[in-house]
Enzyme design. Sequence first.
Site, PDB file in Angstrom:
ATOM      1  CE1 TYR A  86      -6.321   4.433  -2.614  1.00 40.82           C
ATOM      2  CE2 TYR A  86      -4.978   4.335  -0.561  1.00 40.82           C
ATOM      3  CZ  TYR A  86      -6.219   4.042  -1.108  1.00 40.82           C
ATOM      4  OH  TYR A  86      -7.004   3.076  -0.719  1.00 40.82           O
ATOM      5  CE  LYS A 145      -7.032  -3.278  -4.637  1.00 42.70           C
ATOM      6  NZ  LYS A 145      -7.766  -2.121  -3.551  1.00 42.70           N
ATOM      7  CB  THR A 183      -6.429   2.413  -5.382  1.00 44.69           C
ATOM      8  OG1 THR A 183      -5.477   1.406  -5.072  1.00 44.69           O
ATOM      9  CG2 THR A 183      -7.587   2.364  -4.777  1.00 44.69           C
ATOM     10  CB  SER A 220      -0.884  -0.077   1.435  1.00 44.48           C
ATOM     11  OG  SER A 220      -1.526   1.475   1.564  1.00 44.48           O
ATOM     12  CG  HIS A 224     -10.988  -0.224  -1.405  1.00 48.73           C
ATOM     13  ND1 HIS A 224     -10.369   0.476  -2.323  1.00 48.73           N
ATOM     14  CD2 HIS A 224     -10.455  -0.106  -0.419  1.00 48.73           C
ATOM     15  CE1 HIS A 224      -9.257   1.290  -1.618  1.00 48.73           C
ATOM     16  NE2 HIS A 224      -9.242   0.632  -0.190  1.00 48.73           N
TER      17      HIS A 224
END
Length: 367
Positions: free
Chosen positions: A153, A242, A179, A131, A266
């Site tokens: 992100y 994603k 994402t 992440s 998610h």
Amino acid sequence: MRGPEDAARAGTAVDDPATTGAEPLDEALPDVDGLEAEAAEVLPDHVVGYFRGPTGAYGIATDADRWSQVRFRPHVLRDTSGLGLATTVLGTPVASPVLVAPMAQQRAAHPDGEVATARAVGRRGTLLGVSSNTGVRFADIDAVGAPWWFQVYVMDDREATAELVTRAAQAGARALVLTVDTPGVDPRRPRFEPRSWPERYGMQVNIPGGEDGRRVFRGTRDLSVRDIGWLRELTGLPVVVKGVLRGDDARACVDAGAVGVVVSTHGGRCLNQTVRSADALPEVVAAVGDQAEVYVDSGLRTPEHVAAALCLGARAVFLGRPVLWALATGGDRRVEQLLEGFETQLERVLRSLGVNALAELGPDLVV
Ligand SMILES: Cc1cc2nc3c(=O)[nH]c(=O)nc-3n(C[C@H](O)[C@H](O)[C@H](O)COP(=O)(O)O)c2cc1C
């Protein structure tokens, strides 16, 4: 020949391996609910709340429920002796199609965080997502040796995003996972609330200036398919998108240069009342054809769920919360066991479907 009566007389069940000569199962079924209950005992409540996210009608139960509703149409009388789980994802060989999803703040589950997850993944020969909000330095994750993809992100601060992504690429990430389903965060989702935490688990240790909380992700509002090319140019890495739940969007991503998409709700943590991953997967697979790889996550809790996802066209799946529960209750060993349990039992399920290779899985095997 021995019949049921004989077996009953002898005090054994007809499906007892000792009676039938069938191979005994060498691995137990992964017990995700049991792991979650155990994890809830050992973790602080605010961490459990954050990991679970919204549950109930608009939460994760619906994704798992949809996977459970898929019905198999198994073949019988087929040779399954050649079946194996090895495959590739974007050219990287993996021992099974069961991968680990990128999840923030794994040091809240275990002091070693993503390093422990990477160890387990490495021993199982698969791959993990890391992440943007990891609390572990990229170099420490990469040093474990397991292949990893970096989840991106895009922050309001594009410069910080570019620096973060570049650092991940230099540290050894093999792909970027952009994402795209988080323009904002559902207020019902329990927050990772830094002020109330004893420590911030080193959140965003990889972002310059991230430690003091100035450069954080608060949702992305100005994303477009052009950002796929931006990330590709920045790093030279392949880009996977994603959080896609529609065929037309998946197509647009591929047309813009994405080499893979992850069908995902998610884990039920973003928008309430979406179609679920199991509903969206066939549409996305049909839209991208063989021009990109399609992966899926959200609510996969049993080997049957994974088999259903593979039948519906996923090349591989990502497990989310089950890994966090395992990590919290027994670190890398427990995660390894969890993955091994999924693999062993997935193989059993696929043999029961009468297939001899992953390539034989298809929509014909499910309703
Ligand atoms: C605690 C937690 C943190 C997560 N953090 C991220 C993240 O930082 N980026 C991201 O793209 N997805 C994140 N996810 C979503 C996962 O990548 C994945 O889509 C989801 O967990 C899959 O569903 P499952 O948990 O039901 O298996 C997170 C999920 C959880 C549970």
